[in-house]
Write a protein that holds these residues in place. Structure first.
Motif, mmCIF file in Angstrom:
data_model
loop_
_atom_site.group_PDB
_atom_site.id
_atom_site.type_symbol
_atom_site.label_atom_id
_atom_site.label_comp_id
_atom_site.label_asym_id
_atom_site.label_seq_id
_atom_site.Cartn_x
_atom_site.Cartn_y
_atom_site.Cartn_z
ATOM 1 N N ARG A 179 -0.612 -0.358 -4.592
ATOM 2 C CA ARG A 179 -1.787 0.520 -4.523
ATOM 3 C C ARG A 179 -1.547 1.888 -5.133
ATOM 4 O O ARG A 179 -2.407 2.428 -5.841
ATOM 5 N N ASN B 70 4.846 -4.804 10.687
ATOM 6 C CA ASN B 70 5.003 -3.929 9.541
ATOM 7 C C ASN B 70 5.612 -4.740 8.390
ATOM 8 O O ASN B 70 6.398 -5.662 8.606
ATOM 9 N N GLN C 109 0.799 -1.218 0.000
ATOM 10 C CA GLN C 109 0.000 0.000 0.000
ATOM 11 C C GLN C 109 0.836 1.274 0.000
ATOM 12 O O GLN C 109 0.506 2.235 -0.686
ATOM 13 N N MET C 110 1.902 1.315 0.775
ATOM 14 C CA MET C 110 2.674 2.543 0.930
ATOM 15 C C MET C 110 4.048 2.396 0.284
ATOM 16 O O MET C 110 4.746 1.404 0.487
ATOM 17 N N ASN D 246 6.902 1.662 2.675
ATOM 18 C CA ASN D 246 7.089 0.274 3.107
ATOM 19 C C ASN D 246 7.786 -0.561 2.032
ATOM 20 O O ASN D 246 8.550 -1.474 2.351
ATOM 21 N N SER E 217 0.593 -8.141 14.761
ATOM 22 C CA SER E 217 0.757 -7.442 13.488
ATOM 23 C C SER E 217 2.190 -6.938 13.316
ATOM 24 O O SER E 217 2.744 -6.277 14.195
ATOM 25 N N PRO F 284 -0.387 -7.254 1.980
ATOM 26 C CA PRO F 284 -0.578 -5.824 2.199
ATOM 27 C C PRO F 284 -0.529 -5.466 3.683
ATOM 28 O O PRO F 284 -0.849 -6.290 4.546
ATOM 29 N N GLU F 285 -0.161 -4.216 3.962
ATOM 30 C CA GLU F 285 0.073 -3.803 5.337
ATOM 31 C C GLU F 285 -1.166 -3.887 6.220
ATOM 32 O O GLU F 285 -1.089 -4.292 7.377
ATOM 33 N N ARG F 286 -2.316 -3.490 5.709
ATOM 34 C CA ARG F 286 -3.486 -3.333 6.580
ATOM 35 C C ARG F 286 -4.083 -4.664 7.025
ATOM 36 O O ARG F 286 -4.353 -4.874 8.198
ATOM 37 N N ALA F 287 -4.302 -5.583 6.113
ATOM 38 C CA ALA F 287 -5.041 -6.804 6.462
ATOM 39 C C ALA F 287 -4.305 -8.094 6.109
ATOM 40 O O ALA F 287 -4.809 -9.176 6.368
#
Length: 243
Positions: free
Chosen positions: A38, A145, A12-13, A16, A143, A116-119
């Motif tokens: 993303r 990173n 996503q970022m 990262n 979780s 992906p980072e979020r999920a």
């Protein structure tokens, strides 16, 4: 040297992605693939974060789907906090990289998926993996990173494939004392302590001397250390004589 390919699935970022590249290059890995990042690609935030590892980003493969990114892989590992209801072998990063090294040595191509980072990864992605990598983290805060997870896995790869010195001493230009030098130090202290009446009562003198010699043998002394200890004792004697 042959190595696994690290596949970042829908990262996503940009920061990262750059952090992951930097972590990979820290441990000698440079094969990165990206699946549908993303924020598009290339990404300047990734470049800034990668610092000296920008070459990984320049050479990173870009794919639309996870299946495309794994098209040439023989064995796939997926990093996830839990199997999500799928029956899979679950490995620690250490064991996973042991297996990866063995398979690569046998001529296979190994890929490691990072979600992906979020999920994290979806079941569709995990289903493509032969085994799961699960980091033994605090279950109340599992979780990780993306770059942290890449770093842990890359570190374990390095441990399995590189010659690592597990302990060393920075000598700072010094040399270790020889047995003769330590023997002379022991004799110096014994003679001086004998004159000072330290070995008392006489019935315990032998065991006290033995303990003192054992003390010297347990200490990792340099030649400089030996000279300092000789000097300390000489100065104490001179000070006593002046008194």
């Amino acid at each position: 040297m042959s190595q696994p390919t690290f596949v970042l699935v829908r990262p996503q970022m940009g920061e990262n992605i750059g952090g992951a590249a930097r972590a990979m290059w820290n441990f000698g890995l440079d094969r990165m693939r990206l699946v549908a990042p993303r924020d598009g690609w290339p990404n300047q935030k990734a470049v800034a974060m990668a610092s000296g590892a920008g070459r990984l980003l320049d050479n990173a493969g870009l794919f639309e789907t996870t299946a495309d990114a794994l098209h040439d892989s023989h064995f796939v590992l997926a990093t996830t906090a839990r199997p999500r209801g799928l029956t899979k072998p679950v490995l620690t990063p250490e064991r996973a990289m042991q297996i990866a090294a063995e398979r690569i040595a046998a001529g296979e191509k190994v890929a490691v998926l990072f979600g992906p980072e979020r999920a994290g990864m979806e079941n569709d992605d995990i289903a493509r993996a032969n085994a799961i990598i699960s980091v033994p983290v605090n279950p109340e805060f599992a979780s990780l990173n993306l770059a942290q997870c890449v770093l842990l896995t890359a570190y374990e790869w390095r441990r399995q494939t590189a010659e690592i010195t597990h302990e060393t001493v920075e000598m700072a230009g010094a040399d270790w004392a020889t047995n003769v030098e330590i023997e002379k130090l022991s004799e110096h202290y014994e003679e001086t302590l004998e004159q000072a009446g330290f070995f008392f009562p006489e019935t315990k003198a032998a065991s006290m001397k033995l303990n003192l010699r054992n003390l010297w043998s347990r200490m990792p002394l340099t030649r400089s250390d030996v000279q300092v200890l000789h000097g300390v004792l000489r100065q104490m004697v001179r000070w006593k004589e002046r008194g």
